[in-house]
Design a protein around this motif. Structure first.
Motif, PDB file in Angstrom:
ATOM      1  N   UNK A   1       0.597  -1.126  -0.023  1.00  0.00           N
ATOM      2  CA  UNK A   1      -0.123  -0.406   0.074  1.00  0.00           C
ATOM      3  C   UNK A   1       0.733   1.370   0.321  1.00  0.00           C
ATOM      4  N   UNK A   2       2.549   1.342   0.159  1.00  0.00           N
ATOM      5  CA  UNK A   2       2.895   1.834  -0.240  1.00  0.00           C
ATOM      6  C   UNK A   2       4.408   0.787  -1.366  1.00  0.00           C
ATOM      7  N   UNK A   3       4.933   2.655  -1.927  1.00  0.00           N
ATOM      8  CA  UNK A   3       6.220   1.997  -1.812  1.00  0.00           C
ATOM      9  C   UNK A   3       7.343   1.491  -1.401  1.00  0.00           C
ATOM     10  N   UNK A   4       7.424   2.913  -0.476  1.00  0.00           N
ATOM     11  CA  UNK A   4       8.808   3.248   0.318  1.00  0.00           C
ATOM     12  C   UNK A   4       8.643   4.127   1.969  1.00  0.00           C
ATOM     13  N   UNK A   5       8.926   3.599   3.433  1.00  0.00           N
ATOM     14  CA  UNK A   5       7.869   4.832   4.449  1.00  0.00           C
ATOM     15  C   UNK A   5       9.273   4.550   5.165  1.00  0.00           C
TER      16      UNK A   5
ATOM     17  N   UNK B   1       8.410  11.060   9.259  1.00  0.00           N
ATOM     18  CA  UNK B   1       8.337  10.793   8.088  1.00  0.00           C
ATOM     19  C   UNK B   1       7.732  10.442   6.828  1.00  0.00           C
ATOM     20  N   UNK B   2       8.880   9.492   6.364  1.00  0.00           N
ATOM     21  CA  UNK B   2       8.605   9.900   4.767  1.00  0.00           C
ATOM     22  C   UNK B   2       7.537   8.612   3.658  1.00  0.00           C
ATOM     23  N   UNK B   3       7.565   8.564   3.043  1.00  0.00           N
ATOM     24  CA  UNK B   3       6.117   8.201   2.536  1.00  0.00           C
ATOM     25  C   UNK B   3       6.122   8.461   1.373  1.00  0.00           C
ATOM     26  N   UNK B   4       6.692   7.006  -0.110  1.00  0.00           N
ATOM     27  CA  UNK B   4       6.733   7.172  -0.848  1.00  0.00           C
ATOM     28  C   UNK B   4       4.746   6.909  -1.857  1.00  0.00           C
ATOM     29  N   UNK B   5       3.541   6.774  -2.616  1.00  0.00           N
ATOM     30  CA  UNK B   5       3.168   6.964  -2.930  1.00  0.00           C
ATOM     31  C   UNK B   5       3.217   5.196  -3.438  1.00  0.00           C
ATOM     32  N   UNK B   6       1.674   4.257  -3.565  1.00  0.00           N
ATOM     33  CA  UNK B   6       1.544   3.347  -4.235  1.00  0.00           C
ATOM     34  C   UNK B   6       0.389   3.850  -4.845  1.00  0.00           C
ATOM     35  N   UNK B   7      -0.204   2.902  -6.106  1.00  0.00           N
ATOM     36  CA  UNK B   7      -0.954   3.082  -6.989  1.00  0.00           C
ATOM     37  C   UNK B   7      -2.280   2.785  -5.989  1.00  0.00           C
TER      38      UNK B   7
ATOM     39  N   UNK C   1       3.094  15.508  -5.076  1.00  0.00           N
ATOM     40  CA  UNK C   1       2.841  14.228  -4.937  1.00  0.00           C
ATOM     41  C   UNK C   1       3.080  12.882  -4.531  1.00  0.00           C
ATOM     42  N   UNK C   2       4.480  12.240  -5.348  1.00  0.00           N
ATOM     43  CA  UNK C   2       4.646  10.673  -4.795  1.00  0.00           C
ATOM     44  C   UNK C   2       4.870  10.809  -3.722  1.00  0.00           C
ATOM     45  N   UNK C   3       5.480  12.001  -2.769  1.00  0.00           N
ATOM     46  CA  UNK C   3       6.308  11.779  -1.752  1.00  0.00           C
ATOM     47  C   UNK C   3       5.010  12.441  -0.475  1.00  0.00           C
ATOM     48  N   UNK C   4       5.015  12.142   0.695  1.00  0.00           N
ATOM     49  CA  UNK C   4       5.273  13.046   1.456  1.00  0.00           C
ATOM     50  C   UNK C   4       5.255  13.093   2.611  1.00  0.00           C
ATOM     51  N   UNK C   5       5.937  13.955   3.227  1.00  0.00           N
ATOM     52  CA  UNK C   5       6.555  13.843   4.609  1.00  0.00           C
ATOM     53  C   UNK C   5       5.680  14.671   5.391  1.00  0.00           C
ATOM     54  N   UNK C   6       5.709  14.026   6.922  1.00  0.00           N
ATOM     55  CA  UNK C   6       5.498  14.775   7.518  1.00  0.00           C
ATOM     56  C   UNK C   6       5.696  14.103   9.028  1.00  0.00           C
ATOM     57  N   UNK C   7       6.128  15.872   9.426  1.00  0.00           N
ATOM     58  CA  UNK C   7       5.638  15.980  10.973  1.00  0.00           C
ATOM     59  C   UNK C   7       5.044  16.489  11.378  1.00  0.00           C
ATOM     60  N   UNK C   8       5.908  16.085  12.904  1.00  0.00           N
ATOM     61  CA  UNK C   8       5.046  16.464  14.392  1.00  0.00           C
ATOM     62  C   UNK C   8       6.336  16.837  15.582  1.00  0.00           C
ATOM     63  N   UNK C   9       6.377  17.084  16.308  1.00  0.00           N
ATOM     64  CA  UNK C   9       6.447  17.829  16.988  1.00  0.00           C
ATOM     65  C   UNK C   9       6.127  17.681  18.454  1.00  0.00           C
TER      66      UNK C   9
END
Length: 622
Positions: A508-512, A528-534, A610-618
């Protein structure tokens, strides 16, 4: 031969070399010279010889006159022993499929009574040991279908015989030895000669069951030398399969309380072998074993709770750590010797651990050599890799961050790869739901021990990713066979650890990837860095807490015990966090945790350009 065929043969040759090299690294072994001849030549002839022997006893009694730790612990043991006289003798009481509670109670009683008898030689105590022995030896069996029960009972009966050293009536000695053979040792050697699975198992059953059988074998060695020799030899061959769990850095994959269980039997085995044969056959030097003491120390958080991943209990006892003290004795490291806890008032210790009697032997042998302070940033690789950041011994903020990789397929494992706990200022802000009672689930017919992807196990909040502070995709379960590994680690002023989560999230992801940075003495940055899949539809960032939560612009405020923690959504200011109450928990069979709730940041894949999402939580405190 064509060049193409030559090339193919070369590839096959290279593959075979690599394949051979991969499996050439054999599992470390214990020394195993055990044979009938070795046993007859090297087994100490006089009793006691299980953990304690005459030389150790002489030294222990001498130190008992002056050592405040030994004196205080002995006072607690005396109180425990005296309370046993108010109890009925044990009966064969099954709880579900287990006799384990009875076996453990017997091991506890003998530890208290037999240790007092070694010191006082009180005939009243000897009579009670005699009565306890006759009661359990009269059981029809010690429940071999759940062999832990047999093992702990065997250790108890063996200790009772050994530490009374021939002072019991000859009729009782005969009955008890016969029970050790017929109810203990013989069931461990099936008629079909097919080894029981635990003899070479990779979890604590191996340590516990082989430990009980070693104790029984040593105790009946004069009467059954061949049975004793082959039983001890089998154990020395099989134990490395369980001890491999400590490789390479000492992380016990089943969590801290299971470290206590499995390791308590490993150190007792080592102590029995040393006292009986003068040799631990390589236990202390087994790779990763001595390092596990650091793991144990670091999983004790400032609040008094454990880092309770896997099927671990929530909080530690106020009493001193008796198993850790064995490592203190072997290393001389005072950090492993919890003197202040051993010196709390004896009447405040209440019911002691069931191996407290034998532990007095290694407590008496401790000699300070050094006090090596555990690191403030530490990682441990292995089947269930973890990393821990702390503020150090004198940290006024009580900073504690525990993070982990791993997978659900490990023993007592959960779908908690990428999860974490976080403490600050005496409050555990980010919690792990911990363990829950096995018997209740088993009696309901619940499929608890199946770790397949579709097992009922993963419907429980304590077991699935929905009960842990990690990432979930499409509201689906993690892959139980997907291993989350550590990919980067840095210590220093801003320690960092990164995990590859791709395998546990599946296709369900290409990379995480997920990383944790201690970016100040009172905060942690989670990225978190997540590369989406289809197949990526919805990304959910989640945090488990029992604090009160107020959703505010840009994140949330967590409040508990008069303290506040700020959750800042640094990457997706346009999306508000949401709150899901888990009190009560979704299922009747779930563990019910007062005030439990899940904070979520839910990011639909279609909103990502884009194909990549970055999540930042502090997370930051005061």
């Amino acid at each position: 031969m064509s060049s193409k065929n030559v090339y193919c043969l070369l590839l096959i040759f290279v593959f075979l070399i690599n394949f051979t090299d991969t499996f050439a690294e054999e599992l470390p072994k214990l020394d195993n010279p055990m044979s009938l001849e070795y046993l007859k030549k090297n087994l100490r002839k006089s009793q006691p010889r299980l953990v304690l022997n005459r030389d150790l006893e002489k030294d222990l009694k001498k130190k008992l006159k002056t050592d405040p730790v030994l004196q205080n612990m002995y006072a607690a043991i005396q109180l425990n022993a005296e309370s046993i006289f108010d109890e009925e003798l044990l009966t064969r009481k099954m709880v579900g499929r287990r006799l384990l509670g009875t076996s453990r109670e017997m091991l506890y009683r003998i530890n208290m009574l037999a240790f007092v008898y070694r010191i006082e030689k009180d005939q009243k105590v000897l009579q009670r040991i005699n009565d306890e022995l006759l009661a359990v030896c009269a059981f029809s069996d010690w429940n071999p279908s759940h062999f832990l029960d047999v093992a702990e009972m065997s250790l108890a009966v063996a200790l009772a015989l050994d530490w009374t050293a021939g002072d019991l009536p000859s009729s009782t000695i005969k009955i008890a030895k016969q029970a050790l053979v017929e109810k203990g040792l013989n069931p461990s050697w099936p008629d079909n000669e097919k080894p029981l699975w635990w003899t070479n198992g990779d979890n604590n059953w191996n340590q516990v069951c082989n430990g009980g059988m070693i104790a029984a074998a040593i105790t009946v060695a004069e009467d059954e030398p061949e049975l004793a020799a082959k039983t001890i030899a089998r154990a020395l061959d099989g134990l490395p399969n369980a001890m491999a769990a400590y490789l390479p850095d000492g992380v016990y994959p089943e969590g801290s309380t299971y470290w206590d269980y499995g390791t308590s039997f490993s150190v007792t085995i080592a102590a029995m072998l040393e006292s009986a044969f003068g040799n631990d056959f390589g236990h202390w030097d087994f790779p990763g074993f001595k390092e596990s003491a650091v793991f144990r120390v670091l999983t004790n958080a400032p609040s008094g709770m454990y880092y309770n991943f896997a099927d671990c209990g929530d909080s530690r006892s106020e009493n001193g750590d008796l198993i850790l003290a064995w490592f203190a004795m072997k290393s001389g490291n005072e950090t492993f010797y919890e003197r202040s806890r051993f010196l709390q008032p004896a009447d405040k210790m209440e019911k002691l651990k069931r191996l407290a009697g034998v532990s007095m032997v290694w407590l008496s042998q401790f000699k300070k050599n050094d006090a090596v302070t555990p690191p403030t940033a530490w990682k441990g690789e292995g089947h269930n890799p973890i990393a821990i950041f702390t503020g150090g011994v004198n940290d006024p903020h009580g900073y504690y961050l525990g993070t982990k990789g791993g997978r659900g397929m490990v023993n007592h494992g959960n779908m908690d790869g990428g999860s974490f706990v976080f403490e600050l200022n005496g409050v555990r802000w980010v919690v792990d739901p911990g363990n829950q009672d096995y018997n209740t689930l088993e009696q309901a017919g619940f499929d608890l021990w199946n770790k397949g992807q579709k097992s009922q196990r993963w419907t429980l909040l304590t077991k699935s990713n929905f009960g842990h502070s990690t990432i979930s995709i499409n509201d689906s379960l993690h892959r139980t066979d997907g291993l989350v590994t550590i990919t980067d680690f840095e210590d220093g002023d801003r320690p960092l650890v990164s995990y590859d989560m791709t395998a546990t999230l599946g296709d369900v992801v290409a990379k995480a990837a997920r990383s944790f940075t201690k970016d100040s003495p009172v905060s942690v940055l989670i990225e978190d860095e997540i590369v989406k899949s289809d197949k990526t539809g919805l990304i959910t960032w989640q945090l488990m807490t029992t604090a009160d939560v107020e959703i505010v612009e840009g994140g949330a405020l967590l409040k508990k015990d008069g303290k506040t923690l700020k959750l800042e959504n640094l990457s997706h200011a346009d999306i508000s966090v949401s709150l899901v109450s888990l009190d009560p928990a979704p299922l009747k069979l779930d563990r019910q945790i007062p005030g439990l709730k899940r904070i979520e940041l839910r990011i639909p894949a279609w909103t990502i350009g884009s194909d990549e999402v970055k999540i930042k939580v502090r997370l930051s405190g005061e």
